[in-house]
Motif scaffolding. Structure first.
Motif, PDB file in Angstrom:
ATOM      1  N   VAL A  33       0.856  -1.181   0.000  1.00 45.59           N
ATOM      2  CA  VAL A  33       0.000   0.000   0.000  1.00 45.59           C
ATOM      3  C   VAL A  33       0.894   1.233   0.000  1.00 45.59           C
ATOM      4  N   THR A  34       0.795   2.036  -1.037  1.00 42.82           N
ATOM      5  CA  THR A  34       1.572   3.270  -1.140  1.00 42.82           C
ATOM      6  C   THR A  34       0.711   4.439  -0.701  1.00 42.82           C
ATOM      7  N   VAL A  35       1.155   5.131   0.329  1.00 42.22           N
ATOM      8  CA  VAL A  35       0.457   6.311   0.833  1.00 42.22           C
ATOM      9  C   VAL A  35       1.263   7.538   0.430  1.00 42.22           C
ATOM     10  N   THR A  36       0.604   8.477  -0.215  1.00 43.83           N
ATOM     11  CA  THR A  36       1.282   9.682  -0.694  1.00 43.83           C
ATOM     12  C   THR A  36       0.544  10.909  -0.187  1.00 43.83           C
ATOM     13  N   SER A  37       1.293  11.842   0.377  1.00 40.59           N
ATOM     14  CA  SER A  37       0.708  13.138   0.730  1.00 40.59           C
ATOM     15  C   SER A  37       1.424  14.194  -0.094  1.00 40.59           C
ATOM     16  N   THR A  38       0.648  15.034  -0.723  1.00 37.98           N
ATOM     17  CA  THR A  38       1.200  16.099  -1.563  1.00 37.98           C
ATOM     18  C   THR A  38       0.607  17.423  -1.132  1.00 37.98           C
ATOM     19  N   GLY A  39       1.358  18.506  -1.322  1.00 38.58           N
ATOM     20  CA  GLY A  39       0.886  19.829  -0.941  1.00 38.58           C
ATOM     21  C   GLY A  39      -0.350  20.214  -1.713  1.00 38.58           C
ATOM     22  N   GLY A  40      -1.091  21.227  -1.199  1.00 33.99           N
ATOM     23  CA  GLY A  40      -2.284  21.728  -1.895  1.00 33.99           C
ATOM     24  C   GLY A  40      -1.899  22.278  -3.245  1.00 33.99           C
ATOM     25  N   GLY A  41      -2.141  23.544  -3.482  1.00 32.05           N
ATOM     26  CA  GLY A  41      -1.736  24.108  -4.755  1.00 32.05           C
ATOM     27  C   GLY A  41      -2.936  24.481  -5.582  1.00 32.05           C
ATOM     28  N   THR A  42      -2.715  24.777  -6.846  1.00 30.64           N
ATOM     29  CA  THR A  42      -3.805  25.209  -7.709  1.00 30.64           C
ATOM     30  C   THR A  42      -3.781  24.465  -9.021  1.00 30.64           C
ATOM     31  N   THR A  43      -4.925  24.347  -9.611  1.00 28.42           N
ATOM     32  CA  THR A  43      -5.055  23.754 -10.931  1.00 28.42           C
ATOM     33  C   THR A  43      -5.881  24.699 -11.780  1.00 28.42           C
ATOM     34  N   GLY A  44      -5.294  25.241 -12.854  1.00 30.21           N
ATOM     35  CA  GLY A  44      -6.021  26.172 -13.706  1.00 30.21           C
ATOM     36  C   GLY A  44      -6.499  27.400 -12.957  1.00 30.21           C
ATOM     37  N   GLY A  45      -5.722  27.802 -11.933  1.00 27.34           N
ATOM     38  CA  GLY A  45      -6.080  28.987 -11.180  1.00 27.34           C
ATOM     39  C   GLY A  45      -7.093  28.745 -10.080  1.00 27.34           C
ATOM     40  N   MET A  46      -7.606  27.503  -9.960  1.00 26.23           N
ATOM     41  CA  MET A  46      -8.596  27.191  -8.927  1.00 26.23           C
ATOM     42  C   MET A  46      -7.969  26.318  -7.853  1.00 26.23           C
ATOM     43  N   PRO A  47      -8.350  26.505  -6.586  1.00 30.79           N
ATOM     44  CA  PRO A  47      -7.850  25.616  -5.533  1.00 30.79           C
ATOM     45  C   PRO A  47      -8.304  24.192  -5.777  1.00 30.79           C
ATOM     46  N   LEU A  48      -7.538  23.252  -5.242  1.00 31.78           N
ATOM     47  CA  LEU A  48      -7.904  21.847  -5.356  1.00 31.78           C
ATOM     48  C   LEU A  48      -8.896  21.499  -4.259  1.00 31.78           C
ATOM     49  N   PRO A  49     -10.075  20.931  -4.595  1.00 31.14           N
ATOM     50  CA  PRO A  49     -11.052  20.586  -3.567  1.00 31.14           C
ATOM     51  C   PRO A  49     -10.614  19.365  -2.778  1.00 31.14           C
ATOM     52  N   VAL A  50     -10.756  19.409  -1.483  1.00 33.80           N
ATOM     53  CA  VAL A  50     -10.453  18.283  -0.605  1.00 33.80           C
ATOM     54  C   VAL A  50     -11.610  18.153   0.371  1.00 33.80           C
ATOM     55  N   ALA A  51     -12.192  16.973   0.440  1.00 28.38           N
ATOM     56  CA  ALA A  51     -13.430  16.828   1.186  1.00 28.38           C
ATOM     57  C   ALA A  51     -13.231  16.823   2.695  1.00 28.38           C
ATOM     58  N   ASP A  52     -12.183  16.185   3.162  1.00 21.51           N
ATOM     59  CA  ASP A  52     -12.144  15.876   4.586  1.00 21.51           C
ATOM     60  C   ASP A  52     -10.892  16.348   5.307  1.00 21.51           C
ATOM     61  N   LEU A  53     -10.285  17.461   4.877  1.00 22.00           N
ATOM     62  CA  LEU A  53      -9.066  17.905   5.517  1.00 22.00           C
ATOM     63  C   LEU A  53      -9.266  19.224   6.259  1.00 22.00           C
TER      64      LEU A  53
END
Length: 451
Positions: A33-53
């Motif tokens: 099982v590979t667990v990866t955590s990556t920083g937030g950031g933006t995609t196309g100028g919009m924030p990345l949605p995260v449901a449970d953080l």
């Protein structure tokens, strides 16, 4: 309304690698099982949605424990290097982080701030801490359990979710019984993570690695005291990158299934099986500590009830769980950050059932590599040259096959390699303490699967 992650809040993902096919009556399911955590950031100028953080800055607290026993004066430069390394670590602290410095001998004393609490890092407190460090001198014995307990008390005084310790020692824990150190580690486990370092070559590897293992931190040797400042700077930079604390790997298994083992296998080998805490019906949590922008691999083995050809089942559900923040007025539920599924399918296809997943095969070899290095070095110390040669030869073979060049290089300082592929080696007649201790300390470091 969507919940958007700030740029400094990690997103978690879980990827499962396995061969789900079992022969008739087959019971053992293995998965990486590979667990990866990556920083937030933006995609196309919009924030990345995260449901449970959480979207608030988590904050952090750090306690630096510096060995000030009498042996730190031999040579005198060692104490000076330790002071300079602590200054370098303080300069790496970001503003707003809570911190303290502890002097460790046969007792633990607060060096700064000295009022039983943590200071908040800014220009003034850093300057005051540096001034206090000038007064550090060597004298007394070594009782590491007392250092850890004081660090625990100091970190508990601040309401910060990310809690970390850095511990430096140059000698053996001679002024308390092993049971006292173990009791201190048991008491501190789950409260904070801790990186442990041994400076010079007069300390006990298994003590330092045991501290780091119990507190989910890193362990290493700094053979030359003049390298301490660079090492402390790197440790503190890593600690400052941790943004989410107390993440657990939760395994749910169906009726009749049982967890055989859970191991972290990258970036280091760490057995988590015995650290399980129950988390409801047929579910258990395994601690993983604090996370920044990083990726880790876990080997999970589940034994399922035997079944007939054509049947399939969910062998385990793997979830990443974040506990609710402390201090809330109303009870809050833990947050599920991500999840993955481990499956079992019974088939009479011989090719399918005998195929070994490349990730599982690789990390099985890396776990064996760590084990045979430890066994080989223990046999060498016990004077069993034949046994040591066989184990270290197997280690050379595994390191070569997996591309673990760093471990292969460390092994070459302890054995003469005749044939790496065959594992044929000869023990070197003269090996420096630093080379042997470096191999032992770093034996659990692994390499990722070749893509």
């Amino acid at each position: 309304m969507a919940n958007f992650a700030k740029s400094n809040v990690p997103r978690f993902s879980v990827d499962v690698y396995q061969n789900e096919y079992l022969p008739e009556e087959g019971r053992e399911v293995n998965a990486i099982v590979t667990v990866t955590s990556t920083g937030g950031g933006t995609t196309g100028g919009m924030p990345l949605p995260v449901a449970d953080l959480p979207v608030t800055d988590p904050g952090a607290g750090v306690v630096i424990m510096v060995d000030c026993s009498g042996s730190m004066d031999y040579p005198p430069a060692k104490m000076r290097n330790a002071r300079e390394a602590t200054v370098a670590a303080l300069e790496t602290l970001r503003d707003g982080v809570a911190f303290a410095v502890v002097a460790g001998t046969h007792v633990a004393k607060e060096v700064f701030p000295g009022d039983g609490k943590l200071a908040v890092a800014d220009t003034t407190t850093r300057s005051q801490a540096k001034e206090a460090l000038r007064k550090l001198s060597a004298g007394g014995g070594t009782a590491i359990g007392t250092w850890l307990r004081l660090a625990d008390q100091l970190l508990a005084s601040a309401e910060v979710p990310v809690r970390h310790g850095i511990l430096l020692t140059d000698g053996r824990n001679e002024h308390e019984e092993p049971e006292e150190l173990k009791a201190a580690l048991d008491s501190c486990a789950g409260h904070f993570t801790c990186d442990a370092r041994g400076v010079g070559t007069d300390w006990e590897v298994k003590e330092v690695t045991g501290i780091a293992s119990a507190l989910l931190g890193s362990a290493d040797i700094v053979a030359d005291p003049s390298d301490l400042a660079a090492d402390f700077t790197q440790m503190m930079e890593t600690a400052m990158g941790k943004e989410v604390a107390d993440v657990s790997l939760r395994l749910w298994t169906p009726q009749g299934a049982e967890v055989a083992f859970v191991k972290q296998v990258a970036p280091t080998v760490e057995v988590l099986t015995e650290r399980r805490t129950e988390a409801g019906p047929r579910a258990g949590d395994y601690p993983t500590g604090s996370w920044g922008d990083e990726s880790r691999d876990y080997h999970i083995c589940v034994r399922v009830p035997a079944a007939a050809i054509g049947q399939e089942m969910l062998a385990a559900r793997v979830s990443l769980i974040l506990p609710p923040p402390a201090g809330g007025t109303a009870p809050a539920a833990p947050q599920r950050l991500s999840q993955g599924l481990i499956r079992a399918v019974w088939t009479d296809d011989l090719v399918a059932t005998t195929s070994i997943n490349p990730q599982v095969a690789h990390y099985t070899g890396q776990a064996e590599l760590a084990q045979v290095i430890q066994q080989g070095l223990d046999l060498r110390k016990a004077g069993d040259e034949g046994g040591a040669t066989a184990k270290l030869g197997r280690a050379v073979q595994l390191a070569s096959a997996s591309g673990n060049a760093d471990t292969a290089k460390l092994l070459s300082k302890v054995v003469d390699v005749v044939d790496a592929a065959a594992g044929t080696v000869r023990l070197k007649t003269k090996v420096s303490d630093a080379d042997e201790m470096t191999l032992e300390t770093r034996s659990t470091k692994t390499v990722r699967v070749k893509k």
